[in-house]
Design a protein around this motif. Structure first.
Motif, PDB file in Angstrom:
ATOM      1  N   GLY A  81       5.955  -3.408 -49.059  1.00 57.48           N
ATOM      2  CA  GLY A  81       5.453  -2.206 -48.729  1.00 57.48           C
ATOM      3  C   GLY A  81       5.982  -0.975 -49.654  1.00 57.48           C
ATOM      4  O   GLY A  81       7.090  -1.055 -50.000  1.00 57.48           O
ATOM      5  N   ASP A  82       5.235  -0.001 -49.723  1.00 56.82           N
ATOM      6  CA  ASP A  82       5.570   1.317 -50.379  1.00 56.82           C
ATOM      7  C   ASP A  82       6.676   2.091 -49.425  1.00 56.82           C
ATOM      8  O   ASP A  82       7.288   3.064 -50.077  1.00 56.82           O
ATOM      9  CB  ASP A  82       4.394   2.170 -50.684  1.00 56.82           C
ATOM     10  CG  ASP A  82       3.741   2.629 -49.676  1.00 56.82           C
ATOM     11  OD1 ASP A  82       3.865   2.118 -48.344  1.00 56.82           O
ATOM     12  OD2 ASP A  82       2.702   3.483 -49.744  1.00 56.82           O
ATOM     13  N   SER A  83       6.936   1.529 -48.382  1.00 58.61           N
ATOM     14  CA  SER A  83       8.027   1.961 -47.437  1.00 58.61           C
ATOM     15  C   SER A  83       9.451   1.761 -48.329  1.00 58.61           C
ATOM     16  O   SER A  83      10.452   2.172 -48.016  1.00 58.61           O
ATOM     17  CB  SER A  83       8.193   1.243 -46.200  1.00 58.61           C
ATOM     18  OG  SER A  83       8.236  -0.029 -46.305  1.00 58.61           O
ATOM     19  N   LEU A  84       9.385   0.995 -49.316  1.00 58.49           N
ATOM     20  CA  LEU A  84      10.427   1.036 -50.242  1.00 58.49           C
ATOM     21  C   LEU A  84      11.041   2.244 -50.778  1.00 58.49           C
ATOM     22  O   LEU A  84      11.976   2.414 -51.023  1.00 58.49           O
ATOM     23  CB  LEU A  84      10.230  -0.146 -51.477  1.00 58.49           C
ATOM     24  CG  LEU A  84       9.205   0.243 -52.607  1.00 58.49           C
ATOM     25  CD1 LEU A  84      10.110   0.982 -53.682  1.00 58.49           C
ATOM     26  CD2 LEU A  84       8.662  -1.041 -53.252  1.00 58.49           C
ATOM     27  N   SER A 141       1.039  -7.082 -51.626  1.00 55.51           N
ATOM     28  CA  SER A 141       1.514  -5.742 -52.167  1.00 55.51           C
ATOM     29  C   SER A 141       0.892  -4.689 -51.867  1.00 55.51           C
ATOM     30  O   SER A 141      -0.242  -4.633 -52.009  1.00 55.51           O
ATOM     31  CB  SER A 141       1.643  -6.010 -53.600  1.00 55.51           C
ATOM     32  OG  SER A 141       2.459  -6.856 -53.983  1.00 55.51           O
ATOM     33  N   ASP A 142       1.596  -3.654 -51.296  1.00 58.89           N
ATOM     34  CA  ASP A 142       1.141  -2.364 -51.135  1.00 58.89           C
ATOM     35  C   ASP A 142       0.479  -1.440 -52.118  1.00 58.89           C
ATOM     36  O   ASP A 142       1.337  -1.548 -53.206  1.00 58.89           O
ATOM     37  CB  ASP A 142       2.082  -1.328 -50.213  1.00 58.89           C
ATOM     38  CG  ASP A 142       1.441  -0.823 -49.206  1.00 58.89           C
ATOM     39  OD1 ASP A 142       0.656  -0.921 -48.866  1.00 58.89           O
ATOM     40  OD2 ASP A 142       2.504  -0.502 -48.423  1.00 58.89           O
ATOM     41  N   MET A 143      -0.589  -0.865 -52.230  1.00 56.24           N
ATOM     42  CA  MET A 143      -1.052  -0.150 -53.500  1.00 56.24           C
ATOM     43  C   MET A 143      -0.289   1.193 -52.953  1.00 56.24           C
ATOM     44  O   MET A 143      -0.511   2.005 -52.231  1.00 56.24           O
ATOM     45  CB  MET A 143      -2.468  -0.051 -53.444  1.00 56.24           C
ATOM     46  CG  MET A 143      -3.032  -1.516 -54.084  1.00 56.24           C
ATOM     47  SD  MET A 143      -4.668  -1.584 -54.336  1.00 56.24           S
ATOM     48  CE  MET A 143      -4.502  -0.989 -56.311  1.00 56.24           C
ATOM     49  N   VAL A 165      -3.477  -7.501 -51.635  1.00 56.35           N
ATOM     50  CA  VAL A 165      -2.888  -6.324 -51.880  1.00 56.35           C
ATOM     51  C   VAL A 165      -3.475  -5.503 -50.654  1.00 56.35           C
ATOM     52  O   VAL A 165      -4.243  -5.842 -49.931  1.00 56.35           O
ATOM     53  CB  VAL A 165      -3.604  -5.320 -53.051  1.00 56.35           C
ATOM     54  CG1 VAL A 165      -3.120  -6.095 -54.505  1.00 56.35           C
ATOM     55  CG2 VAL A 165      -4.941  -4.974 -52.969  1.00 56.35           C
ATOM     56  N   LYS A 166      -2.725  -4.563 -50.227  1.00 52.44           N
ATOM     57  CA  LYS A 166      -3.097  -3.494 -48.944  1.00 52.44           C
ATOM     58  C   LYS A 166      -3.448  -1.956 -49.564  1.00 52.44           C
ATOM     59  O   LYS A 166      -2.384  -1.711 -50.629  1.00 52.44           O
ATOM     60  CB  LYS A 166      -1.924  -3.624 -48.113  1.00 52.44           C
ATOM     61  CG  LYS A 166      -2.177  -2.667 -46.815  1.00 52.44           C
ATOM     62  CD  LYS A 166      -1.336  -2.966 -45.718  1.00 52.44           C
ATOM     63  CE  LYS A 166       0.145  -2.073 -45.883  1.00 52.44           C
ATOM     64  NZ  LYS A 166       0.010  -0.646 -45.991  1.00 52.44           N
ATOM     65  N   LEU A 167      -4.249  -1.260 -49.199  1.00 48.77           N
ATOM     66  CA  LEU A 167      -4.333   0.236 -49.293  1.00 48.77           C
ATOM     67  C   LEU A 167      -4.737   0.961 -48.094  1.00 48.77           C
ATOM     68  O   LEU A 167      -5.533   0.268 -46.933  1.00 48.77           O
ATOM     69  CB  LEU A 167      -5.359   0.395 -50.450  1.00 48.77           C
ATOM     70  CG  LEU A 167      -6.819  -0.153 -50.078  1.00 48.77           C
ATOM     71  CD1 LEU A 167      -7.714   0.678 -49.859  1.00 48.77           C
ATOM     72  CD2 LEU A 167      -7.277  -0.461 -51.733  1.00 48.77           C
ATOM     73  N   GLU A 168      -4.381   1.980 -48.032  1.00 49.12           N
ATOM     74  CA  GLU A 168      -4.512   3.203 -46.783  1.00 49.12           C
ATOM     75  C   GLU A 168      -6.001   3.757 -46.804  1.00 49.12           C
ATOM     76  O   GLU A 168      -6.311   4.186 -47.944  1.00 49.12           O
ATOM     77  CB  GLU A 168      -3.704   4.118 -47.021  1.00 49.12           C
ATOM     78  CG  GLU A 168      -1.744   3.483 -46.681  1.00 49.12           C
ATOM     79  CD  GLU A 168      -0.929   4.464 -46.546  1.00 49.12           C
ATOM     80  OE1 GLU A 168      -1.229   5.774 -46.614  1.00 49.12           O
ATOM     81  OE2 GLU A 168       0.255   4.293 -46.625  1.00 49.12           O
ATOM     82  N   GLY A 169      -6.630   3.624 -45.819  1.00 48.17           N
ATOM     83  CA  GLY A 169      -7.552   4.676 -45.790  1.00 48.17           C
ATOM     84  C   GLY A 169      -8.987   3.585 -45.227  1.00 48.17           C
ATOM     85  O   GLY A 169      -8.779   2.307 -45.269  1.00 48.17           O
ATOM     86  N   GLY A 227      -6.589  -3.946 -45.154  1.00 45.94           N
ATOM     87  CA  GLY A 227      -6.793  -2.528 -44.937  1.00 45.94           C
ATOM     88  C   GLY A 227      -5.664  -1.698 -44.099  1.00 45.94           C
ATOM     89  O   GLY A 227      -4.735  -2.613 -43.630  1.00 45.94           O
ATOM     90  N   HIS A 228      -5.704  -0.298 -43.943  1.00 45.62           N
ATOM     91  CA  HIS A 228      -4.760   0.105 -43.453  1.00 45.62           C
ATOM     92  C   HIS A 228      -5.086   1.638 -42.771  1.00 45.62           C
ATOM     93  O   HIS A 228      -5.424   2.114 -43.555  1.00 45.62           O
ATOM     94  CB  HIS A 228      -3.412   0.318 -44.211  1.00 45.62           C
ATOM     95  CG  HIS A 228      -2.110   1.034 -43.604  1.00 45.62           C
ATOM     96  ND1 HIS A 228      -0.912   0.842 -44.308  1.00 45.62           N
ATOM     97  CD2 HIS A 228      -1.723   1.631 -42.545  1.00 45.62           C
ATOM     98  CE1 HIS A 228       0.142   1.624 -43.464  1.00 45.62           C
ATOM     99  NE2 HIS A 228      -0.664   2.225 -42.435  1.00 45.62           N
ATOM    100  N   VAL A 229      -5.186   1.629 -41.364  1.00 48.46           N
ATOM    101  CA  VAL A 229      -5.946   2.752 -41.001  1.00 48.46           C
ATOM    102  C   VAL A 229      -4.873   3.300 -39.669  1.00 48.46           C
ATOM    103  O   VAL A 229      -4.033   2.602 -39.208  1.00 48.46           O
ATOM    104  CB  VAL A 229      -7.269   2.459 -40.332  1.00 48.46           C
ATOM    105  CG1 VAL A 229      -8.105   2.038 -41.424  1.00 48.46           C
ATOM    106  CG2 VAL A 229      -7.297   1.641 -38.930  1.00 48.46           C
TER     107      VAL A 229
HETATM  108 MG    MG Z   1       2.700   1.337 -46.957  1.00 48.88          MG
END
Ligand code: MG
Ligand code: MHF
Ligand code: KIV
Length: 255
Positions: A33-36, A72-74, A102-106, A126-128
């Motif tokens: 995650g980009d939570s890193l 992997s988060d984008m 990969v995962k991306l927000e939106g 996805g991630h919403v």
């Molecule tokens: Mg994230």
């Protein structure tokens, strides 16, 4: 698993040792995650994280994993500038990092990008809802979809993500009823974080659930361990033994 009613259990991972422990424990999905940005780098948002950062951590996680799916988060600015740019960065996460997806927000606004990545052969999650890369637009990490119009927009986002070809969707920071409705309305699995019990799976930031990170503790986090205390205790014992010459002892000494 969604069809069988088996819950999909996911955690974030950022390094070899922890990825290996989670994988050997039987976790289904490891998300780099980009939570890193918060738990590894110490930033107060995910915005400074780069695609090179995620590639670096993905390589380490992939080396520690045998069976879990690696997503992997984008990061911010790696997919919002256009489909070609998104393809280049998703391709790097797969080719250099070794991720399978990969995962991306939106939602609605990213549907064309999701479709482009899927068409080039990269599975997309996805991630919403509460999408942390939009923190400044939200004015903080606030639960989304509380009003009727906002709830409708998030449902539309989830349906757009499914329509675009995503294999799953993260539902973050929303009321339990909305997450339940989305989970019933889409055929792909929903992975919840702060979205209640009706999602097809759950994810948490591993540092949060292990009690390693306490800069902030959202209501949706449950602490399954208090490793901060455990590690502090171990370090204090080591210091005491070095200072009193109890360590190193005979068995740690070469002759
Ligand atoms: Mg994230
Ligand atoms: N360690 C960590 N865990 C996370 O879950 C996480 C990160 N970092 N970094 C990126 C984002 C930030 N996240 C957050 C951070 C704080 C809240 C939070 O405090 N939320 C309030 C909601 C208040 C409301 O709107 O009702 C809460 O009390 O949970 C939520 C998500 C989720 N993500
Ligand atoms: C918590 C999950 C969904 C995430 O996006 C992250 O860890 O960056």
């Amino acid at each position: 698993m969604k069809e069988k009613g088996e819950k999909i259990v996911c955690l974030t991972a950022y390094d070899y040792c922890l990825a290996r422990i989670l994988d050997e424990s039987g976790i289904d999905i490891l998300l780099v995650g980009d939570s890193l940005g918060s738990v590894v780098q110490g930033h107060d948002s995910t915005l400074p994280v780069t695609v090179d950062d995620v590639i670096y951590h993905t390589k380490a996680v992939v080396r520690g994993r045998r069976r879990a799916l690696v997503v992997s988060d984008m990061p911010f600015m790696t997919f919002q500038l256009g489909v070609d740019e998104a393809k280049r960065n998703a391709g790097r996460l797969v080719q250099e990092g070794g991720a399978e997806s990969v995962k991306l927000e939106g939602g609605v606004t990213q549907a064309a990008t999701i479709e482009g990545l899927v068409k080039m052969g990269v599975p997309v999650m996805g991630h919403v809802g509460l999408t942390p890369q939009s923190v400044h637009q939200f004015g903080g990490y606030r639960i989304q979809g509380r009003g009727e119009a906002d709830a409708r927009a998030i449902l539309d986002d989830a349906m757009a993500v499914e329509q675009a070809g995503a294999f799953a969707v993260v539902l973050e920071g929303m009321p339990v009823q909305l997450a339940r409705e989305i989970t019933q309305r889409v055929s792909i699995p929903t992975i919840g974080i702060g979205a209640g019990m009706h999602c097809d799976g759950q994810i948490l930031v591993v540092h949060d659930m292990l009690g390693l990170f306490d800069d902030f503790t959202p209501k949706f986090v449950k602490r399954y361990a208090n490793l901060k205390e455990t590690i502090g205790g171990a370090v204090r014992s080591y210091m005491e033994e070095v200072r009193t010459e109890a360590f190193p002892a005979e068995e740690h000494t070469f002759h």
